[in-house]
Design an enzyme around this catalytic site. Structure first.
Site, PDB file in Angstrom:
ATOM      1  N   ASN A  36      -7.198 -25.982  32.053  1.00 49.43           N
ATOM      2  CA  ASN A  36      -6.021 -26.783  32.597  1.00 49.43           C
ATOM      3  C   ASN A  36      -6.417 -27.504  33.732  1.00 49.43           C
ATOM      4  O   ASN A  36      -6.069 -26.828  34.715  1.00 49.43           O
ATOM      5  CB  ASN A  36      -4.908 -26.177  32.583  1.00 49.43           C
ATOM      6  CG  ASN A  36      -3.480 -27.124  32.883  1.00 49.43           C
ATOM      7  OD1 ASN A  36      -3.779 -28.169  33.088  1.00 49.43           O
ATOM      8  ND2 ASN A  36      -2.358 -26.473  33.052  1.00 49.43           N
ATOM      9  N   GLU A  85       2.412 -17.180  30.634  1.00 48.54           N
ATOM     10  CA  GLU A  85       1.959 -17.411  31.879  1.00 48.54           C
ATOM     11  C   GLU A  85       3.020 -17.097  32.498  1.00 48.54           C
ATOM     12  O   GLU A  85       3.975 -17.947  32.777  1.00 48.54           O
ATOM     13  CB  GLU A  85       1.877 -18.891  31.810  1.00 48.54           C
ATOM     14  CG  GLU A  85       0.619 -19.310  31.188  1.00 48.54           C
ATOM     15  CD  GLU A  85      -0.060 -20.461  31.752  1.00 48.54           C
ATOM     16  OE1 GLU A  85      -1.064 -20.295  32.039  1.00 48.54           O
ATOM     17  OE2 GLU A  85       0.568 -21.461  31.987  1.00 48.54           O
ATOM     18  N   LYS A  89      -4.857 -29.844  35.257  1.00 46.02           N
ATOM     19  CA  LYS A  89      -3.600 -30.415  35.792  1.00 46.02           C
ATOM     20  C   LYS A  89      -3.803 -31.972  36.397  1.00 46.02           C
ATOM     21  O   LYS A  89      -4.380 -32.612  35.776  1.00 46.02           O
ATOM     22  CB  LYS A  89      -3.362 -29.563  36.854  1.00 46.02           C
ATOM     23  CG  LYS A  89      -2.920 -28.082  36.343  1.00 46.02           C
ATOM     24  CD  LYS A  89      -2.070 -27.068  37.323  1.00 46.02           C
ATOM     25  CE  LYS A  89      -2.296 -25.474  36.659  1.00 46.02           C
ATOM     26  NZ  LYS A  89      -1.261 -24.740  37.326  1.00 46.02           N
ATOM     27  N   HIS A 119       4.657 -26.171  29.583  1.00 47.81           N
ATOM     28  CA  HIS A 119       3.718 -25.288  30.822  1.00 47.81           C
ATOM     29  C   HIS A 119       4.875 -25.326  31.619  1.00 47.81           C
ATOM     30  O   HIS A 119       6.051 -26.122  31.832  1.00 47.81           O
ATOM     31  CB  HIS A 119       2.853 -26.341  31.151  1.00 47.81           C
ATOM     32  CG  HIS A 119       1.767 -25.687  32.316  1.00 47.81           C
ATOM     33  ND1 HIS A 119       2.523 -25.627  33.536  1.00 47.81           N
ATOM     34  CD2 HIS A 119       0.845 -25.045  32.270  1.00 47.81           C
ATOM     35  CE1 HIS A 119       1.503 -24.635  34.270  1.00 47.81           C
ATOM     36  NE2 HIS A 119       0.750 -24.481  33.543  1.00 47.81           N
ATOM     37  N   GLY A 134      -1.238 -20.357  40.176  1.00 50.80           N
ATOM     38  CA  GLY A 134      -1.443 -20.896  41.172  1.00 50.80           C
ATOM     39  C   GLY A 134      -0.933 -20.164  42.593  1.00 50.80           C
ATOM     40  O   GLY A 134      -1.251 -20.573  43.569  1.00 50.80           O
ATOM     41  N   GLU A 187       5.093 -25.816  34.665  1.00 49.71           N
ATOM     42  CA  GLU A 187       5.213 -26.809  35.648  1.00 49.71           C
ATOM     43  C   GLU A 187       6.082 -27.982  35.117  1.00 49.71           C
ATOM     44  O   GLU A 187       6.768 -28.888  35.730  1.00 49.71           O
ATOM     45  CB  GLU A 187       3.718 -27.373  36.141  1.00 49.71           C
ATOM     46  CG  GLU A 187       3.322 -26.571  37.215  1.00 49.71           C
ATOM     47  CD  GLU A 187       1.878 -26.263  37.228  1.00 49.71           C
ATOM     48  OE1 GLU A 187       1.295 -27.108  36.619  1.00 49.71           O
ATOM     49  OE2 GLU A 187       1.185 -25.325  37.664  1.00 49.71           O
ATOM     50  N   SER A 231      -3.516 -17.365  37.742  1.00 45.56           N
ATOM     51  CA  SER A 231      -4.239 -16.973  38.522  1.00 45.56           C
ATOM     52  C   SER A 231      -5.793 -16.081  37.775  1.00 45.56           C
ATOM     53  O   SER A 231      -6.048 -15.215  38.517  1.00 45.56           O
ATOM     54  CB  SER A 231      -3.761 -16.139  39.789  1.00 45.56           C
ATOM     55  OG  SER A 231      -2.748 -16.777  40.372  1.00 45.56           O
TER      56      SER A 231
HETATM   57  P1  PGA Z   1      -3.763 -21.119  37.762  1.00 47.04           P
HETATM   58  O1  PGA Z   1      -2.824 -21.897  36.713  1.00 47.04           O
HETATM   59  O2  PGA Z   1      -4.815 -20.540  36.856  1.00 47.04           O
HETATM   60  O3  PGA Z   1      -4.197 -21.926  38.755  1.00 47.04           O
HETATM   61  O4  PGA Z   1      -2.846 -20.022  38.331  1.00 47.04           O
HETATM   62  C1  PGA Z   1      -2.777 -21.523  35.426  1.00 47.04           C
HETATM   63  C2  PGA Z   1      -1.905 -22.544  34.781  1.00 47.04           C
HETATM   64  O5  PGA Z   1      -1.033 -23.257  35.296  1.00 47.04           O
HETATM   65  O6  PGA Z   1      -2.038 -22.758  33.396  1.00 47.04           O
END
Ligand code: PGA
Length: 258
Positions: A9, A166, A11, A94, A172, A96, A212
């Site tokens: 992803n 998740e 982003k 997601h 993140g 976010e 992460s």
């Molecule tokens: P990350 O993000 O691996 O940077 O923690 C995962 C995601 O948002 O799908």
């Protein structure tokens, strides 16, 4: 054979030029294995050009979101209808989007429907926040987000769905979920799908872990019972890291087979 799914992803990173360069590096570094499906999820703007550049046998594409209306006066939105034929998957719900853009369970459910209606496969993300975890609410949150997201999915459609667990606090942050906790949640998800659609369907739905993930911890999640793949954020922007995560997936799949 259920293929392991590794989704990168990207982003809201990379303009057209940068994305093309990253794809170039990835195509050189990521090996193709018949037991691993590798999916790249860049921003809407570069999807079209990447789809022309990408070797479709090496990488599939996913959109990071979509609107659930097919078309209409929705300024700034991109519909699943417009993505159809361009991507195989669409990430839906997601964290976010849920937390940064206030997407409700109802909207997410409609997006799941729109993706299926337009012949793509949803990657439905679910997960608890740090506060919900501290309050012992994880199971409820997972249950509610899952049941709501799947509310209009029929038993013919359920096998199209990927569910990504998740935990919001792990995204993140560099704070990893413990593989035992991931196993517990994956079991819960499969059980819930089983009670809605039957055991056979529940075994076919692929469950991913995200939060992460890096080349250092990918193997332990991939070896976790019930986990069929990974949703990788930050580490997917680094070609070496991502290639090494894909290599881990192949290694683990080989070990599981033997
Ligand atoms: P990350 O993000 O691996 O940077 O923690 C995962 C995601 O948002 O799908």
């Amino acid at each position: 054979m259920t293929k392991t799914l590794i989704v990168g992803n990207w982003k809201m990173y990379h303009n057209t030029h940068q994305a093309s360069l990253l794809l170039h590096h990835l195509s050189e570094k990521v090996e193709t294995h018949r037991d691993v499906e590798v999916v790249l999820s860049p921003n809407f703007l570069v999807l079209q050009s990447l789809s022309l550049q990408v070797n479709h046998r090496q990488f599939k594409l996913a959109a990071q979101d979509c609107d659930w209306h097919d078309e209409g006066p929705y300024t700034g939105a991109v519909s699943a209808t417009m993505l159809s034929g361009l991507t195989k998957y669409v990430i839906v719900g997601h964290s976010e989007r849920r937390h940064g853009f206030n997407e409700s369970d109802v909207v997410i459910r409609k997006k799941v429907q729109a993706v299926i209606r337009n012949a793509m496969q949803p990657i439905l993300c679910i997960g608890e926040t740090a506060t919900e975890r501290a309050d012992g609410e994880t199971k409820h949150v997972i249950h509610d987000q899952l049941v709501s997201g799947l509310a209009n999915v029929t038993s013919e459609e359920i096998e199209q769905i990927m569910v990504a667990y998740e935990p919001v606090w792990a995204i993140g942050t560099g704070k990893n979920a413990r593989p035992d906790d991931v196993r517990e949640v994956a079991t819960l998800i499969r059980k819930q799908i089983g009670s809605l659609y039957g055991k056979e369907a529940s075994e076919k739905v692929r469950i991913l872990y995200g939060g992460s993930v890096s080349s250092h911890n990918a193997a332990e999640y991939l070896a976790t019972e019930g986990v069929n793949g990974l949703l990788v954020g930050g580490a997917s922007l680094n070609a070496d890291e991502f290639a090494s995560i894909v290599a881990s997936a192949h290694k683990t799949a080989t070990e599981k087979e033997s």
